[in-house]
Scaffold this motif. Structure first.
Motif, short mmCIF file in Angstrom:
data_model
loop_
_atom_site.label_atom_id
_atom_site.label_comp_id
_atom_site.label_asym_id
_atom_site.label_seq_id
_atom_site.Cartn_x
_atom_site.Cartn_y
_atom_site.Cartn_z
N GLU A 156 0.86 -1.31 0.09
CA GLU A 156 -0.14 -0.06 0.15
C GLU A 156 0.80 1.26 0.08
O GLU A 156 1.89 1.36 0.66
N LEU A 157 0.35 2.34 -0.68
CA LEU A 157 0.98 3.71 -0.59
C LEU A 157 0.91 3.99 0.83
O LEU A 157 -0.12 4.42 1.27
N PRO A 158 1.95 4.66 1.50
CA PRO A 158 1.95 5.15 2.82
C PRO A 158 1.08 6.44 2.44
O PRO A 158 0.94 7.16 1.72
N ALA A 159 0.31 6.70 3.85
CA ALA A 159 -0.81 7.81 3.87
C ALA A 159 0.18 9.03 3.81
O ALA A 159 -0.30 10.27 2.92
N ASP A 160 1.36 9.35 4.49
CA ASP A 160 1.95 10.55 4.09
C ASP A 160 2.54 11.00 2.96
O ASP A 160 2.53 12.01 2.57
N VAL A 161 2.67 9.70 2.02
CA VAL A 161 2.95 9.94 0.77
C VAL A 161 1.97 10.55 -0.21
O VAL A 161 1.89 11.52 -0.67
N ARG A 162 0.71 9.83 0.05
CA ARG A 162 -0.49 10.20 -0.66
C ARG A 162 -0.78 11.64 -0.23
O ARG A 162 -1.18 12.53 -0.99
N ASP A 163 -0.68 12.06 0.91
CA ASP A 163 -1.04 13.46 1.49
C ASP A 163 0.05 14.45 1.08
O ASP A 163 -0.21 15.55 1.65
N GLY A 164 1.21 14.06 0.99
CA GLY A 164 2.25 15.05 0.60
C GLY A 164 2.81 15.78 2.18
O GLY A 164 3.01 16.91 2.10
N THR A 165 2.66 14.66 3.27
CA THR A 165 3.15 15.31 4.42
C THR A 165 4.33 14.50 5.01
O THR A 165 4.42 13.94 6.14
N THR A 166 5.30 14.09 4.22
CA THR A 166 6.30 13.18 4.75
C THR A 166 7.55 14.03 5.34
O THR A 166 8.28 13.79 6.18
N GLY A 167 7.43 15.43 5.17
CA GLY A 167 8.59 16.21 5.57
C GLY A 167 9.68 16.60 4.79
O GLY A 167 10.55 17.35 5.15
N LEU A 168 9.72 15.87 3.86
CA LEU A 168 10.80 16.15 2.80
C LEU A 168 10.22 17.11 1.60
O LEU A 168 9.36 16.75 0.92
N ALA A 169 10.98 18.32 1.66
CA ALA A 169 10.34 19.43 0.69
C ALA A 169 10.20 19.06 -0.56
O ALA A 169 9.23 19.10 -1.52
N CYS A 170 11.33 18.23 -1.04
CA CYS A 170 11.36 17.75 -2.46
C CYS A 170 10.29 16.86 -2.82
O CYS A 170 9.37 17.10 -3.75
N MET A 171 10.09 15.62 -2.21
CA MET A 171 9.10 14.75 -2.36
C MET A 171 7.84 15.16 -2.03
O MET A 171 6.85 15.04 -3.08
N ASP A 172 7.54 15.99 -1.21
CA ASP A 172 6.09 16.48 -1.12
C ASP A 172 5.82 17.52 -2.19
O ASP A 172 4.77 17.78 -2.87
N GLY A 173 6.66 18.29 -2.53
CA GLY A 173 6.63 19.30 -3.57
C GLY A 173 6.40 18.59 -4.94
O GLY A 173 5.35 18.86 -5.68
#
Ligand SMILES: Cc1cc2nc3c(=O)[nH]c(=O)nc-3n(C[C@H](O)[C@H](O)[C@H](O)COP(=O)(O)OP(=O)(O)OC[C@H]3O[C@@H](n4cnc5c(N)ncnc54)[C@H](O)[C@@H]3O)c2cc1C
Lengths: 144, 308
Positions: B145-162
């Motif tokens: 499953e795709l982790p929720a923080d990835v789907r929501d863009g809340t991982t805290g990594l500015a590049c990946m969330d961006g």
């Protein structure tokens, strides 16, 4: 086929569509495949893109079960068959097969990127490109 | 193109809209399951031709690996046959002064053609691992499953969330951003490529299982001889520092380090990754990127491209 309808699908939504080219006067249909849209969770971004694209072509737009919609559109126009463009997506191929169990279906190939005399070796890009690249460039001539 | 007259019947979807807003309203009504808003990328042949007229093959060749490079943005139109690869090829031929100016862009069009041919060959098999991963980790050890923080863009990594925000709001990402995201999800987050690939297809306007799934598999190493990964230097070199500048994780960046260090962290020892090989057993080329470092022997990926 004397009075076909055209089934236009997601892979050939441009004026180069071979079915549109061969039958410019025939009634043509695009169907939003609701099962695919739901199962693949297709976002509104793609739906809007498809819609805007379809609006620039002479198409009737419907949504639902693609096979049922195409067959109903054929009845609506008293068509004696369906013409479409050959698809790559297995989903489109299955739809084409299902249509063909009910009505004559003609699939026309879109213009190829490169026409090779025998099927290229796939597996890795470089193998394919070794065969394809020189043929792609055959139609290029420097303007001088 | 002549307009065909057909009388409308119930169930036909409307063909005239006063505005994009009105189109969006109709989509909400007719396709309630679909999420999000319209993309700023417009559909249609006119928009496609406008983009095509901007294509500069020589600049493309020099800058395409950079997020700000002169890439064409044609993928949604090519994917849906609004423009055929043949039309784009001919437009490139008309615009170049010599073959050298166009060879890079023509090569990338070749990648699309290649993936399409692979799809014809594989059919539904495109959804399966083509090979065992060469990461030293079992295929079954990757999260389904795709982790929720990835789907929501809340991982805290500015590049990946961006990148996630751009994917979700526009439906398009630069090739390099796709590669970085895929590598991060699969190798750092240990998520199975299929979960990431399906998520991409939800959002990408150019979404296409051929180019998408096989590129993900190439990154994951289920369709290549070794995994693709990157480090912070690579990200900054092609993406600039705009993400790092205001990243809350800047001092614990998971991408910091040399390729050797990261390779040691991410992968369990495995001969296929470690070996520098003699070139025979190495994946030749990559999904359209010529400056990718694939770790210790990675710099040779470019050399392993077809020689002429
Ligand atoms: C993880 C991942 C997922 C991807 N998913 C898709 C996808 O679903 N659909 C898709 O069309 N592309 C996909 N790509 C390939 C590539 O990233 C996009 O085609 C490209 O970024 C689109 O931007 P552009 O039109 O500006 O490309 P340009 O660089 O301007 O290239 C021109 C055209 O060539 C083709 N092309 C270029 N690079 C590639 C490539 N590596 N593979 C295949 N075709 C290429 C595209 O049709 C593109 O429009 C994916 C790549 C990765 C790494």
């Amino acid at each position: 086929m004397k009075r076909p309808i055209l089934w236009i699908h997601e892979e050939a939504l441009g004026p180069a569509n071979p079915a549109l080219r061969a039958w410019p006067e025939a009634p043509a249909l695009f169907v939003f495949d609701t099962r695919w849209i739901q199962n693949s969770r297709i976002s509104r971004k793609r739906l809007g893109f498809l819609y805007e694209t379809a609006l620039e072509l002479p198409l009737t737009l419907r949504k639902g079960d693609v096979v049922a919609e195409v067959l109903a559109f054929a009845r609506r126009h008293q068509a004696d068959g369906v013409v479409t463009s050959t698809g790559v997506d297995p989903r489109l191929q299955q739809i084409a097969e299902a249509i063909e169990t009910e009505l004559p279906l003609q699939e026309l190939d879109p213009d190829p990127f490169v026409e090779l005399s025998r099927p290229p070796r796939l597996g890795r890009f470089s193998r394919y490109w070794r065969e394809a690249e020189p043929v792609v460039w055959e139609s290029y001539s420097p303007a001088g | 193109m002549p307009t065909v007259q057909t009388t409308s019947i119930p169930g036909d979807l409307p063909r005239t809209f006063a505005s994009r807003k009105e189109l969006e309203r109709l989509l909400v009504e007719e396709f309630p399951s679909a999420e999000g808003s319209l993309s700023p990328i417009r559909g249609g042949r006119q928009a496609a031709e406008a983009k095509l007229s901007q294509v500069n093959p020589a600049r493309y060749a020099k800058s395409r690996n950079h997020l700000k490079g002169a890439v064409t943005g044609l993928s949604p139109y090519i994917r849906h046959g609004v423009l055929t690869l043949a039309e784009v090829r001919d437009a490139v031929f008309q615009r170049i002064r010599n073959r050298n100016d166009g060879s890079k862009l023509i090569n990338e069009l070749g990648w699309r053609d290649f993936w399409q041919r692979m799809w014809l060959d594989l059919g539904e098999g495109i959804h399966d691992d083509q090979e065992e991963p060469k990461t030293g980790h079992a295929a079954s050890s990757y999260a389904k499953e795709l982790p929720a923080d990835v789907r929501d863009g809340t991982t805290g990594l500015a590049c990946m969330d961006g990148f996630r925000d751009e994917l979700v709001s526009t439906g398009w990402l630069h090739n390099h951003a796709r590669m970085w995201m895929a590598a991060w999800l699969v190798h750092w987050r240990r998520v199975h490529w299929k979960a990431g690939a399906d998520w991409f297809l939800e959002h990408l306007i150019d979404g296409d299982p051929a180019s998408n799934h096989l590129s993900w598999q190439w990154v994951a190493s289920t369709f290549s001889h070794k995994p693709y990964f990157f480090n912070r230097d690579n990200l900054v070199r092609y993406g600039g520092t705009r993400h790092c500048d205001d990243c809350s994780s800047v001092h614990r960046c998971p991408f910091d380090g040399s390729y050797e260090q990261l390779e040691g962290q991410l992968f369990a020892p495995m001969p296929a990754i470690r070996s520098t090989g003699n070139g025979r057993n190495r994946r030749d080329g990559r999904p359209g990127n010529s400056s990718v470092n694939r770790g210790r022997s990675g710099a040779s990926a470019a050399l392993a491209r077809p020689k002429r």
